[in-house]
Motif scaffolding. Structure first.
Motif, PDB file in Angstrom:
ATOM      1  N   LYS A 126       3.814   9.699  -9.372  1.00 51.41           N
ATOM      2  CA  LYS A 126       5.103  10.068  -9.953  1.00 51.41           C
ATOM      3  C   LYS A 126       6.255   9.532  -9.109  1.00 51.41           C
ATOM      4  O   LYS A 126       7.198   8.910  -9.641  1.00 51.41           O
ATOM      5  CB  LYS A 126       5.206  11.592 -10.063  1.00 51.41           C
ATOM      6  N   GLN A 127       6.215   9.748  -7.796  1.00 50.38           N
ATOM      7  CA  GLN A 127       7.295   9.283  -6.932  1.00 50.38           C
ATOM      8  C   GLN A 127       7.403   7.761  -6.932  1.00 50.38           C
ATOM      9  O   GLN A 127       8.503   7.200  -6.906  1.00 50.38           O
ATOM     10  CB  GLN A 127       7.073   9.803  -5.505  1.00 50.38           C
ATOM     11  N   PHE A 140      10.816   2.942  -9.338  1.00 53.32           N
ATOM     12  CA  PHE A 140      10.926   1.688 -10.090  1.00 53.32           C
ATOM     13  C   PHE A 140      12.066   1.702 -11.101  1.00 53.32           C
ATOM     14  O   PHE A 140      12.409   0.661 -11.661  1.00 53.32           O
ATOM     15  CB  PHE A 140       9.622   1.402 -10.846  1.00 53.32           C
ATOM     16  N   GLY A 141      12.619   2.885 -11.392  1.00 54.65           N
ATOM     17  CA  GLY A 141      13.634   2.946 -12.441  1.00 54.65           C
ATOM     18  C   GLY A 141      13.026   2.602 -13.792  1.00 54.65           C
ATOM     19  O   GLY A 141      11.995   3.146 -14.177  1.00 54.65           O
ATOM     20  N   ASP A 142      13.660   1.664 -14.517  1.00 59.14           N
ATOM     21  CA  ASP A 142      13.161   1.321 -15.858  1.00 59.14           C
ATOM     22  C   ASP A 142      12.303   0.057 -15.855  1.00 59.14           C
ATOM     23  O   ASP A 142      12.092  -0.561 -16.904  1.00 59.14           O
ATOM     24  CB  ASP A 142      14.322   1.168 -16.847  1.00 59.14           C
ATOM     25  N   GLU A 168       0.852  -1.185   0.000  1.00 64.49           N
ATOM     26  CA  GLU A 168       0.000   0.000   0.000  1.00 64.49           C
ATOM     27  C   GLU A 168       0.886   1.234   0.000  1.00 64.49           C
ATOM     28  O   GLU A 168       1.960   1.255   0.617  1.00 64.49           O
ATOM     29  CB  GLU A 168      -0.952   0.011   1.190  1.00 64.49           C
ATOM     30  N   VAL A 169       0.429   2.256  -0.727  1.00 65.44           N
ATOM     31  CA  VAL A 169       1.162   3.514  -0.826  1.00 65.44           C
ATOM     32  C   VAL A 169       0.201   4.622  -0.446  1.00 65.44           C
ATOM     33  O   VAL A 169      -0.830   4.816  -1.101  1.00 65.44           O
ATOM     34  CB  VAL A 169       1.695   3.739  -2.262  1.00 65.44           C
ATOM     35  N   ALA A 224      10.263   2.946  -0.505  1.00 64.11           N
ATOM     36  CA  ALA A 224      11.098   3.033  -1.700  1.00 64.11           C
ATOM     37  C   ALA A 224      12.575   3.041  -1.330  1.00 64.11           C
ATOM     38  O   ALA A 224      12.964   3.537  -0.273  1.00 64.11           O
ATOM     39  CB  ALA A 224      10.759   4.295  -2.482  1.00 64.11           C
ATOM     40  N   THR A 225      13.380   2.485  -2.220  1.00 59.22           N
ATOM     41  CA  THR A 225      14.827   2.507  -2.032  1.00 59.22           C
ATOM     42  C   THR A 225      15.321   3.951  -2.083  1.00 59.22           C
ATOM     43  O   THR A 225      14.929   4.725  -2.951  1.00 59.22           O
ATOM     44  CB  THR A 225      15.518   1.682  -3.129  1.00 59.22           C
ATOM     45  N   MET A 226      16.173   4.304  -1.167  1.00 59.74           N
ATOM     46  CA  MET A 226      16.708   5.672  -1.123  1.00 59.74           C
ATOM     47  C   MET A 226      18.158   5.640  -1.591  1.00 59.74           C
ATOM     48  O   MET A 226      18.867   4.674  -1.369  1.00 59.74           O
ATOM     49  CB  MET A 226      16.613   6.226   0.290  1.00 59.74           C
TER      50      MET A 226
END
Length: 446
Positions: A227-228, A233-235, A214-215, A358-360
């Protein structure tokens, strides 16, 4: 017919258990078959492989009695996709796909020219061709109804009933579904000696290979949160699901303005637009597909890593089919619910849903896809093959073979995926050049 050669061509080492059972049932009896199996498990190959073995050797052009098999699909995308799967198998059988949104007269010309053994199509368009005798009804021995539950859900009962009654020589029926329909309609007239192959999980709502997240969106409008999430997710390949056409257009416009390379897909687009958009997404020329639930069924696009519910699914069945786009075959996948302060995870969602971290650090710019798509204005009718296109792009466009991806040659045009960084070079160097002595249009598909 060399089945292993076909599997090698498709880059498949061996059939899965469901596909093996389906082949045994279809080839090992003369009765009807109902196949129930989850989305993404390979049902198209499960029926096509034994079907072409049944047809091989039975083909006769006596009195123009073609085709020998009809495949009913609920939508044009599945008809096209299934037709493409058959062509990619290299079985030697000829096929045509028929659907609304284009002139039936044009399809009639193709039918007369190709004389297909197998015709894929939507119920209304197939009835139209049968009524006009563009398709000879008397030679049809096999009928496949793919996603028969969806056909019923979309209100095709009358069309299917009419179609089935118009096939006097019909011998066998093969029905496929990703859900367990309560009953098979009486008008399908399945034989009593039919076989049910049920590979639907008893308890599992979604694949155990899918992780649920969940986000939370601080704003009721979720665009900034989306957007964030996509930036994190990158590509990776992702589908963003929405419930309305105008919402798809709004979100698509926003993401384009923010620098994302996306494809859009909904029922209000014309057929050519939908084909263009799906092709760009499936060949790696767009990382993100923004779509209504029209994209949740019948689209077999591999390697989709993320499913995003921007709008919550309207039903459990809709949820299952959305999530079925990821973790296909043996892959893993993730699904994300974007929730504002007024929303919560639907009660029908089973399994643990964890907060997404998310990965930072986060990227600040959207990752661009590795490929871009070219439109080439010549195709099969112009005697153009995949080999001709590769030669043209290497000689005139200055590409190396490993810089060219998927190629699809249609009757009057072709789509080609090429390395994104080579796009401007190819457009510049092919301007005014000829392919097999013919001038053609070469332009990007956006």
């Amino acid at each position: 017919m060399d089945v292993q050669k076909i599997l090698n061509k498709l880059r498949i080492e061996q059939l899965n258990e469901m596909q093996q059972h389906a082949a045994e049932a279809i080839l090992g009896s003369d009765g009807d078959v109902v196949l129930l199996s989850p989305t993404g498990s390979g049902k198209t190959l499960a029926y096509l492989l034994p079907l072409i073995q049944l047809i091989n050797g039975q083909w006769s052009m006596d009195n123009g009695q073609w085709p020998i098999a009809l495949v009913i699909t609920p939508g044009r995308e599945l008809a096209l996709q299934s037709d493409n799967v058959l062509k990619s198998m290299g079985s030697g059988l000829r096929s045509v796909s028929c659907y609304g949104g284009r002139a039936a007269m044009d399809e009639h010309k193709v039918l007369k020219e190709v004389k297909p053994q197998i015709v894929f199509g939507t119920p209304g368009r197939l009835n139209d061709h049968l009524d006009k005798e563009n398709i000879a009804r008397y030679g049809i021995r096999y009928l496949v109804i793919d996603e028969f539950d969806k056909c019923l859900e979309m209100g095709f009962q009358a069309e299917m009933q009419k179609l089935i009654k118009s096939l006097p020589g019909l011998q066998r029926r093969i029905l496929l579904s990703a859900t367990n329909a309560e009953e098979i309609p009486g008008f399908v007239n399945m034989s009593k000696k039919g076989t049910l192959i049920d590979f639907l999980p008893e308890e599992e709502q979604t694949s155990e290979r899918v992780t649920l997240y969940e986000v939370r969106s601080e704003e009721k409008d979720k665009l900034g949160t989306l957007k964030q999430l996509l930036l994190s997710f990158g590509d990776e390949s992702s589908i963003v699901f929405l419930n309305y056409r105008n919402a798809v257009e709004r979100v698509s416009d926003y993401l384009k303005e923010e620098g994302f390379t996306i494809s859009s897909f909904h029922g209000g687009m014309d057929q050519r637009q939908r084909e263009d958009q799906l092709y760009r997404f499936s060949n790696g020329s767009a990382n993100v597909l923004v779509a209504t639930d029209l994209a949740s069924r019948g689209l077999d696009i591999p390697n989709i890593q993320n499913i995003i519910h921007y709008h919550l699914p309207e039903s459990e069945d809709g949820y299952i089919h959305r999530v079925g786009r990821t973790a296909r075959w043996d892959a893993t996948g993730k699904t994300f619910f974007i929730l504002n302060s007024e929303e919560h995870i639907p009660e029908y969602v089973e399994g643990d849903v964890v907060p997404y971290a998310a990965t930072m650090p986060q990227p600040t710019e959207p990752a661009q896809p590795k490929m871009a798509t070219l439109y080439i204005g010549k195709g099969k009718k112009d005697k153009i093959s995949k080999g001709d296109i590769v030669g043209f792009l290497c000689k005139s466009g200055g590409l190396k073979a490993d810089e060219i991806g998927r190629i699809d040659v249609k009757d009057r045009y072709a789509y080609v995926a090429i390395k994104r960084e080579k796009l401007k070079q190819v457009l510049r160097q092919t301007q005014g050049e000829k392919i097999k002595g013919i001038k053609t249009v070469v332009e990007p598909v956006r």
